[in-house]
Design an enzyme around this catalytic site. Sequence first.
Site, PDB file in Angstrom:
ATOM      1  N   GLU A 131      33.741 -52.992  23.548  1.00 58.52           N
ATOM      2  CA  GLU A 131      33.485 -53.129  25.001  1.00 58.52           C
ATOM      3  C   GLU A 131      32.328 -52.259  25.497  1.00 58.52           C
ATOM      4  OE1 GLU A 131      36.111 -54.650  23.714  1.00 58.52           O
ATOM      5  OE2 GLU A 131      36.517 -55.788  25.541  1.00 58.52           O
TER       6      GLU A 131
ATOM      7  N   HIS B  10      31.018 -54.249  28.482  1.00 58.44           N
ATOM      8  CA  HIS B  10      31.267 -54.415  29.921  1.00 58.44           C
ATOM      9  C   HIS B  10      30.013 -54.856  30.673  1.00 58.44           C
ATOM     10  CE1 HIS B  10      35.376 -53.400  29.825  1.00 58.44           C
ATOM     11  NE2 HIS B  10      35.232 -52.108  29.607  1.00 58.44           N
TER      12      HIS B  10
ATOM     13  N   ARG C 264      39.722 -50.957  17.300  1.00 58.18           N
ATOM     14  CA  ARG C 264      39.260 -52.092  18.110  1.00 58.18           C
ATOM     15  C   ARG C 264      37.778 -52.266  17.817  1.00 58.18           C
ATOM     16  NH1 ARG C 264      40.690 -53.499  23.945  1.00 58.18           N
ATOM     17  NH2 ARG C 264      39.799 -55.588  24.113  1.00 58.18           N
TER      18      ARG C 264
END
Length: 671
Positions: free
Chosen positions: A165, A253, A215
């Site tokens: 992210e 993001h 992740r």
Amino acid sequence: MSFPHLLEPLDLGFTTLKNRVLMGSMHTGLEEEKGGFEKLAAFYKERAEGGVGLIVTGGISPNLRGRLAPNACQLTYSWQIGKHKKVTQAVHEAGGKICMQILHAGRYGYHPFSQAPSKIKSPITPFTPSAMSTRQVSKTIKDYAKAAQLAKQAGYDGVEVMGSEGYLINQFICSRTNKRTDKWGGDFAQRAQFPVEIVNAIREKVGKEFIIVFRLSMLDLVDNGSNWDEVVQLAKWLEQAGVSIINTGIGWHEARVPTIATSVPRGAFAWVTERLKSEVKLPLIATNRINTPEIAEHIIESGQADMVSMARPFLADAEFVNKAAADQSHLINTCIGCNQACLDHTFSLKRATCLVNPRACYETELNFTPTAQSKRIAVMGAGPAGMAFSIYAASRGHKVVLFEAKDEVGGQFNLARKIPGKEEFNETIRYFNEQMKLHQVDLRLNTRLDATTLQEEQFDEVVIASGVVPRKLNLPGFDDPRVVTYQQVLNGEVELGDKVALIGAGGIGFDMAHFLCEAESSTLQPEKWLKQWGIDKSYQDRGGLTQPEQSPQHKQVHLLQRKTTKMGKGLGKTTGWIHRSVLKQHQVAMQTGVSYQSFDDKGLHIEVDQQPQTLAVDNVVLCAGQESNTQLVDEMKATGLPVHLIGGVDVAAELDAKRAIRQGAELAIAL
Ligand code: FAD
Ligand code: NAP
Ligand code: SF4
């Protein structure tokens, strides 16, 4: 068993997860509230009782510099573990397992002391990070390991290392953010050394019998992100370093591609995880827009992944897994991907909750306990407010009769669900219908409630939830049948020409523009949707991006507003940009600072900067807000019964379903 693959245990060698469901990491805002960890413990306990295989907490920073916000949670010292024990104990008592996510925000830190591999500001934060010194990089790795060690002492079953992210680890991996000239920068192997060393350091501190989920950013969706070979190579290095499970990260993001909004097709990114399946032996977790047991089962059964991660679906329904196991998926309160009460709250520094489940994160505060005095209650209107009140009041033991003038429940949600990309709204109506049956709400469709009906039957209280009606404008020519309301259009009552002007650019104006431009919802056609957003399944270029496919223009649409502020300013914090992008893709002409004059055969006459203009349109659609439907309020009050107003009939301004449902729930507790 209905979902045999989803509910099959997963053996990690030293421990076994009871099923293939991971509750993904979510920051709730309780982490920073005074006394918040008690509430957090209750929140996670209900999800553990609800049958989740493994829970991952919201991101906790390993040090001060890595915090997401100045007051964000951090785990660096042993005195900080006490509050975490409340969470781990509660989850273990409920028979669950829980990992703590370690998240260093890097340049996404919303404070002036953020740090990153290089001094490069992110496009989504106002602060420029300082570049870490070589010593600070080594210290940060040690901080990750210390945080994991403390997490183990606090009773967690493992940690998740947030490597995607666009946070710090991602910033080290990619050359777009890593311009270092020391050993932590340079070629891919050097840049990737940072996450590998973090995992090595953690494993050394926590031993073999502790879960490490990593992740991994499998699809960056930004220019100059990782290429596929690099993703595979890093996964292999992480496997060697002792990771237990690899979770999937999709998109930084700052990426300009939607990844979790409601308009993203269900399971739209499972193919990315599937690509990695043959490359490593570790269990892999698929993520993003997985919100029903059916889609989750399909992903595992078809071999795309070994587990699925769902986060927001557990805000919407703590009992998700138990209901699936009991073959009751029709009773699940489905997450509709709106972000309105979860992510939009988080980004406004408010406690997260859920539009369709106002109890989420309020487990100790909002409880529907049995009533001491069962009342007979008449409810006018089966929109979100009336339905929410009815099911919660009936669940407490009240006798509820719900009157709905139309032949279906849902109110304005029946219009919302017709917008391309808002198909999920059907699920909320299905859920309410099921709950009404379950709690024996006496639903009377095609029945307008009025004072006569009220007097014919014995009621103790009346709840008016008659909602809103579209605002009409009294301007020259606006009585022409070619000037219509959004309600008439969405109900299929009128045919529009090819050129249309929309008056009002709030949520409904944007939705209407989308409705008129997109003849068929791309959300229901995943391959088309991927092309529309320039996502390349063949992964030719870095970041997995390609040129977006041009969207056809179904109708020529003008979207107008009186204000001179940016179009769509009031839309959701995390979704407004998506709505604006979609309208740009469809070449909608957007105009601010408009003064409306009149309508005639030449079209809509307006003034902009006091200059007259005529838009040669066939139709005008009014999306100019709404007014409370108070028609029968005085009549109801005249009966002498206690009358309560909820939802749009109470206050029409800034009404949304989040407020309507919450107000219904709160009144159900109060009566
Ligand atoms: P309503 O939904 O208006 O329901 C009122 C009900 O009362 C109706 O069913 C009506 O038939 C019934 N009624 C009225 N009088 C009587 C009577 N005398 N007897 C019996 N029944 C009666 N909100 C969001 O939060 N997110 C979104 O993304 C979103 N998108 C939207 C998109 C569109 C196109 C539209 C139109 C709305 C959208 N909304 C959205 C708004 C949301 O639908 C409303 O805020 C919500 O429906 C209001 O709920 P309510 O129960 O107060 O009223
Ligand atoms: P809204 O957001 O209040 O927008 C109304 C629009 O009409 C504004 O653009 C306003 O802008 C204009 N307007 C108001 N009075 C007018 C007048 N007298 N003459 C001309 N223009 C006028 O309301 P909405 O779009 O009807 O949406 C209703 C609610 O549904 C919203 O509060 C929203 O929360 C919810 N909703 C949410 C979403 C979502 O995606 N989250 C989507 C749809 C709806 P100007 O005054 O500048 O012209
Ligand atoms: Fe899902 Fe919307 Fe609830 Fe968030 S607020 S959990 S997106 S339904």
